[in-house]
Design an enzyme around this catalytic site. Structure first.
Site, PDB file in Angstrom:
ATOM      1  CB  SER A 263      -0.976  -0.050   1.134  1.00 43.07           C
ATOM      2  OG  SER A 263      -1.486   1.251   1.503  1.00 43.07           O
TER       3      SER A 263
ATOM      4  CD1 TRP B 151      -1.846   1.639  -5.782  1.00 45.40           C
ATOM      5  CD2 TRP B 151      -2.078   3.579  -4.380  1.00 45.40           C
ATOM      6  NE1 TRP B 151      -2.840   2.694  -6.339  1.00 45.40           N
ATOM      7  CE2 TRP B 151      -2.939   3.564  -5.549  1.00 45.40           C
ATOM      8  CE3 TRP B 151      -2.133   4.386  -3.444  1.00 45.40           C
ATOM      9  CZ2 TRP B 151      -3.774   4.488  -5.431  1.00 45.40           C
ATOM     10  CZ3 TRP B 151      -2.756   5.391  -3.496  1.00 45.40           C
ATOM     11  CH2 TRP B 151      -3.872   5.482  -4.422  1.00 45.40           C
ATOM     12  CG  HIS B 152       0.133   6.056  -0.890  1.00 49.07           C
ATOM     13  ND1 HIS B 152      -0.160   4.861  -0.303  1.00 49.07           N
ATOM     14  CD2 HIS B 152      -0.799   7.109  -0.615  1.00 49.07           C
ATOM     15  CE1 HIS B 152      -1.486   4.978   0.186  1.00 49.07           C
ATOM     16  NE2 HIS B 152      -1.868   6.283  -0.035  1.00 49.07           N
ATOM     17  N   GLY B 153       3.727   5.826  -3.871  1.00 51.07           N
ATOM     18  CA  GLY B 153       4.617   6.617  -4.590  1.00 51.07           C
ATOM     19  C   GLY B 153       5.982   5.800  -4.729  1.00 51.07           C
TER      20      GLY B 153
ATOM     21  CG  PHE C 233      -0.194   9.120  -4.358  1.00 52.11           C
ATOM     22  CD1 PHE C 233       1.284   9.438  -4.151  1.00 52.11           C
ATOM     23  CD2 PHE C 233      -1.029   9.722  -3.309  1.00 52.11           C
ATOM     24  CE1 PHE C 233       1.667   9.972  -3.388  1.00 52.11           C
ATOM     25  CE2 PHE C 233      -0.525  10.643  -2.313  1.00 52.11           C
ATOM     26  CZ  PHE C 233       1.087  10.617  -2.254  1.00 52.11           C
TER      27      PHE C 233
END
Lengths: 466, 322
Positions: free
Chosen positions: A322, A325-327, A466
Site C-alpha cells: 500500500s 502504491w502511494h509513490g 499517486f
C-alpha cells in the site's frame, strides 16, 4: 482538469445541463455524454494519455468477456494474468521504472561496483494508480466469479473513466458503480442539493485548510534541520490536517459531483483522526483503497485465518505494498511499514486495556509520526525531523508569515470542530440543519470564508501524483 | 431542477449582496488604516509627493530612515520598501507611483544576486497579496495583478476576494499601534537588537557565471529603470552592507556594470558597516542605529548626484572613482 479551476467551473454546469437534457433520450445517450465529458476532462491535462485509459478499458472489457465464457481454470488464470500484466505493466513503467533503476544502481554502488544510471524521462499520467486499480478489481471479481462481465462496452468505458473519480478516486468497485451506468437516472433535488453541499465543504477543506497549511508546512520542510522540535511538531500536525483536507476534500468534491448526476460513490473518509485504534483508522482513511487492499491483497494472502506469524506477515506485506502504491520512493515504503507495524502491535498488545480517549491521542500521534515519512523528500530527511522532535532540539516556535500561520490554524480548528460535531453530535451540523435559515447562513459563511481566506494559487491536489 | 436553480440563485444573490457590504466595510478599514503595510501601500500609490522614493525589500524598509536623509538633504523622502517582496512588487509600485507624479530621485535597494532569482509565480503571488485591494483603483496595479494568473480578472469581481488573506495585516495596526511601522517614520520600519558578542564567520561572495541570471528578472528590471528614466527621474541603485560579508563580484554586479544611465552606490564592502556588529539586528538587516548611520552616509553620497555635479555613471566607472 482540476476541480478547483476556472475550466471546471465552466465544464461542470455545461455537462450537468446537457446530461439532464438527455434524460428523455435514455441511459445510452447520457453514457455517451459522460464518456465524452470524462475523456475531455482527462484530455485537458494531456490528451496523449487518453490512449492508456482507452487501452486499459478495452483489455479488461475483452478479458472479462472471455473469462466468463470458459470454466477452464488455466485459461481463466491466463486471462487474469493478461489483465494484471497490462495494468500493472503500465503502472510499473510509468510510475516505478526510474525508482527500480535508481535502487538497482544504488545497490551496485553499495557493493563497490559502479554501473551507469539509465533513467527515463517519463511523465507520470495523472490518476494512473486509481483507474488501473478500478479496472483490475473488475477482472479479479470476474475471475473469482463475484461479478458477471458487461457486454456493454460504452457503459464499461464510462465506468472506467467516470470523471468525478477518475484521477484521485474513490476507487470504485464494478459491483457498486457499473450497475449505475445501466439504471435510469432521475433528477432528485435532495440528492443534487446534498451533492452541492458536499462539494462546497470539499472546496473548503482543499483551498481554506489544506492549501493554507501547505504554505507553512512547505516553508518548514525546506530546511527542517534549522527548526526546533516544537516547530517540527506543529508542522507535522499541520501536515496531518493538510493531507486530510487535501485528499478528503477531493473525495468529497468527487462524491458530491457524482451525486449531481444521480450516481452514488462510496464514502472515502470518515473523520479519521477520531479513530481509537489503527484498525479503525484504516476503516476511516482512504476507505476505497484500504478495502481494495484488504479484498485483493490481504485476504488472498490468507488474511487473519492463518497462524499468528503468517497473519502478521500478511498485514505487513499489505501495508508495505500500500505504501509503495502511494509513490515510488522509500519514504512511502517506510510509511506503509510503520502502519503495518502499528497494526501488528495493536493486535497483540492492546486488548481493550487502554482508555479510548488515550488511544485516540496515541493513534493520532503515531499517525503523525508516520506522516513525517510521507512528507519528507527522503528517509534521511524524515529521520532528521523525527530525531529533532524526539531529542527536543532547538527552541522556540517559528511562525513564518503570522497571517498564514494564524489563518491556517483557524481553518484547522474549524475543520476539527466540524468533524467533532459530525462524529458526536450529527444533529448540529450546520449545512444539514433542519432550519432553513441556519443552513442558508452556514452555506453563505463557508462561501465567504473560501473567497476571503482560500488559497487560489496552489491548485494541485497531493493525491494526483499517486 | 427548478427548485435547485432557484435556491442556487438565492444563494448567489445573497452572496453578491454580502460581498458588496463586507467588501465596502473592508475598503473603509483599509482607507482608515492608522499605519502598517496597507496604509503604506495606499499612501505610496495615492498620496506620496516626496522628492525621493525608496523601493526594495525588507532591507530597503529597515535600512533607510527618511527623517535622517531629509535632515541632511533638505528634501522630502518616502520609504516605499516592503519586506518579503521582490522585483514584481517594486515594478508594480513604481508604475503606480509614476502614474500620479514623478519623483526627482528613486532609490532602489538591490541585492548583489537579485537578478539571479527567477521571477516565479510565488513572487508575483506575494506581490498580488498586498496589491489586490487596490486593483480597481489603479491601472498599474490592475495590469500587474492580471499577470499573476488568468483567474484573477474573474476572481476580482468579488470585493471580498480583493482582500483575500490580508485581514491579519490589515487589522493588526488597529490593535497594536505602530507594530508595522509608525506614520511619522515615513515608511521606515526600524529594527531592534544587535549582533554584538555573536560569532558570525566571514562570508566571501565571488561568483562569475553570467549564465545564472534570470532573463525575465533582467527584463523586468530594465523596464522598471527605463520607465523611470523616460519620466525624468534619477535612478540610484544602492547595495546595503551585510555583516562580515565581502563581495568580490557576482553575475548581478557584473551585469549592472553594463546598465547605462543609473547611479550605483555600493556599500557592500564598506568596512565601517560590514565589520561593526553593533549596527545589525541580524547578518543582513541593520538595526535602528545602523540604519540611521547608513542613511546619513548615503545622504552624503547622494548630494553630488542631486546637485548635478556627478554625471551619470555605471558601476565600473563608479567603483574606479571610489
Amino acid at each position: 482538469m482540476l476541480f478547483n479551476s476556472l475550466e471546471f467551473a465552466i465544464f461542470l454546469p455545461i455537462v450537468f445541463f446537457l446530461f439532464w437534457a438527455l434524460s428523455k433520450k435514455g441511459v445510452t445517450a447520457q453514457n455517451v455524454l459522460l464518456l465524452g465529458a470524462s475523456y475531455f476532462f482527462y484530455g485537458w491535462w494531456d490528451w496523449r494519455f487518453l490512449s492508456l485509459i482507452f487501452f486499459s478499458s478495452l483489455i479488461d472489457y475483452f478479458v472479462g468477456l472471455k473469462m466468463a465464457k470458459t470454466d477452464e481454470p488455466t485459461a481463466r488464470k491466463h486471462l487474469l494474468w493478461i489483465s494484471l500484466g497490462v495494468n500493472l505493466g503500465f503502472l510499473a513503467f510509468f510510475k516505478y521504472f526510474n525508482f527500480f533503476m535508481d535502487s538497482f544502481t544504488e545497490a551496485f554502488t553499495f557493493f563497490g561496483a559502479s554501473i551507469p544510471a539509465n533513467r527515463l524521462n517519463i511523465i507520470l499520467p495523472v490518476g494512473i494508480s486509481f483507474y488501473t486499480f478500478q479496472t483490475l478489481s473488475y477482472s479479479i471479481d470476474i475471475y473469482y466469479k463475484r461479478l458477471q462481465p458487461t457486454r456493454n462496452l460504452l457503459a464499461f468505458m464510462a465506468f472506467v473513466s467516470f470523471f468525478p473519480q477518475l484521477v484521485a478516486g474513490p476507487i470504485e468497485r464494478a459491483t457498486n458503480l457499473l450497475p449505475q451506468f445501466f439504471r435510469e437516472r432521475k433528477f432528485n433535488y435532495e440528492n443534487a442539493s446534498q451533492g452541492l453541499k458536499m462539494m462546497l465543504w470539499g472546496f473548503f477543506m482543499k483551498v481554506a485548510v489544506a492549501d493554507r497549511l501547505a504554505i507553512y508546512v512547505d516553508d518548514v520542510f525546506q530546511s527542517p534541520e534549522t527548526h526546533s522540535w516544537l516547530t517540527l511538531s506543529v508542522t507535522t500536525v499541520f501536515f496531518a490536517f493538510q493531507i486530510y483536507g487535501d485528499f478528503a476534500g477531493y473525495s468529497l468534491i468527487a462524491i458530491g459531483c457524482a451525486k449531481l448526476f444521480d450516481f452514488e460513490l462510496m464514502t472515502n473518509f470518515r473523520r479519521p483522526y477520531f479513530a481509537t485504534s489503527f484498525k479503525s483508522f484504516w476503516g476511516r482513511w482512504h476507505i476505497s483503497l484500504s478495502t481494495w487492499f484488504k479484498d485483493y491483497v490481504y485476504i488472498p494472502l490468507g488474511g487473519s485465518r492463518v497462524s499468528t506469524q503468517r497473519s502478521s506477515f500478511n498485514l505487513m506485506a499489505t501495508f508495505i505494498i500500500s505504501g509503495f502504491w502511494h509513490g515510488a520512493n522509500w519514504t512511502f515504503i517506510v510509511w506503509g511499514a510503520l502502519h503495518g507495524f502499528y497494526q501488528i502491535l495493536e493486535k497483540y498488545l492492546v486488548k481493550g486495556n487502554v482508555p479510548k480517549y488515550l488511544m485516540m491521542v496515541i493513534v493520532f500521534a503515531l499517525t503523525c509520526l508516520a506522516w513525517v515519512f510521507f512528507r519528507a523528500p527522503s528517509v534521511t530527511d524524515a529521520f532528521v525531523v523525527i530525531s529533532r522532535i524526539l531529542t527536543g532540539a532547538g527552541s522556540g516556535l517559528y511562525f513564518g508569515d503570522k497571517g498564514i500561520f494564524l489563518f491556517g490554524l483557524i481553518a484547522l480548528l474549524i475543520l476539527f470542530v466540524n468533524d467533532y460535531i459530525t462524529e458526536y453530535k450529527p444533529d448540529l451540523q450546520l449545512i444539514y440543519h433542519p432550519q432553513v435559515v441556519v443552513r442558508f447562513s452556514a452555506i453563505l459563511l463557508i462561501l465567504m470564508y473560501i473567497t476571503a481566506l482560500g488559497v487560489f494559487d496552489r491548485s494541485q491536489f497531493i493525491y494526483f501524483q499517486f | 431542477m427548478k427548485k435547485l436553480l432557484i435556491k442556487i440563485g438565492i444563494v448567489c444573490v445573497a452572496f453578491v449582496v454580502l460581498d458588496l457590504v463586507v467588501g465596502s466595510f473592508l475598503l473603509n478599514l483599509l482607507e482608515k488604516s492608522p499605519d502598517g503595510r496597507y496604509y503604506k501601500t495606499r499612501y505610496s500609490l495615492e498620496e506620496a509627493q516626496e522628492d525621493i522614493v525608496i523601493l526594495g525589500s525588507s532591507r530597503a524598509e529597515g535600512n533607510y530612515s527618511p527623517a535622517v536623509m531629509e535632515e541632511s538633504l533638505g528634501m522630502e523622502v518616502w520609504n516605499a520598501g516592503r519586506g518579503g517582496q521582490g522585483l514584481p512588487f517594486w515594478a508594480a509600485m513604481n508604475s503606480g507611483i509614476l502614474a500620479r507624479y514623478t519623483p526627482d530621485v528613486v532609490i532602489i535597494n538591490v541585492e548583489n544576486d537579485f537578478l539571479k532569482e527567477s521571477v516565479d509565480d510565488q513572487s508575483f503571488e506575494r506581490a498580488a497579496g498586498i496589491l489586490r485591494p487596490f486593483y480597481n483603483r489603479h491601472n498599474a496595479v490592475k495590469n500587474f495583478v492580471d499577470m499573476v494568473s488568468d483567474k484573477e480578472k474573474l476572481l476580482l469581481k468579488s470585493n471580498l476576494y480583493a482582500f483575500n488573506s490580508s485581514f491579519y495585516y490589515m487589522l493588526r495596526p488597529y490593535l497594536f499601534e505602530g507594530i508595522d511601522g509608525r506614520v511619522e517614520d515615513k515608511g521606515w520600519k526600524p529594527l531592534k537588537g544587535s549582533l554584538a558578542g555573536k560569532d558570525i564567520p566571514e562570508r566571501v561572495i565571488n561568483e562569475d557565471d553570467q549564465e545564472v541570471l534570470d532573463p525575465e528578472a533582467i527584463m523586468m528590471f530594465e523596464n522598471l529603470v527605463s520607465e523611470l528614466q523616460d519620466k525624468g527621474s534619477k535612478v540610484v541603485l544602492t547595495l546595503s552592507p551585510d555583516y562580515n560579508k565581502k563581495v568580490v563580484t557576482t553575475p548581478t554586479l557584473e551585469y549592472l556594470k553594463s546598465v547605462e544611465g543609473v547611479y550605483v552606490l555600493d556599500f557592500s564592502n564598506d568596512e565601517y558597516f560590514t565589520k561593526n556588529p553593533e549596527f545589525y539586528t541580524d547578518p543582513i538587516h541593520l538595526n535602528k542605529e545602523g540604519a540611521m548611520e547608513y542613511s546619513r552616509k548615503l545622504a552624503q553620497e547622494l548630494k553630488p548626484i542631486l546637485n548635478g555635479s556627478k554625471t551619470k555613471k555605471n558601476l565600473a566607472v563608479w567603483n574606479e572613482i571610489r
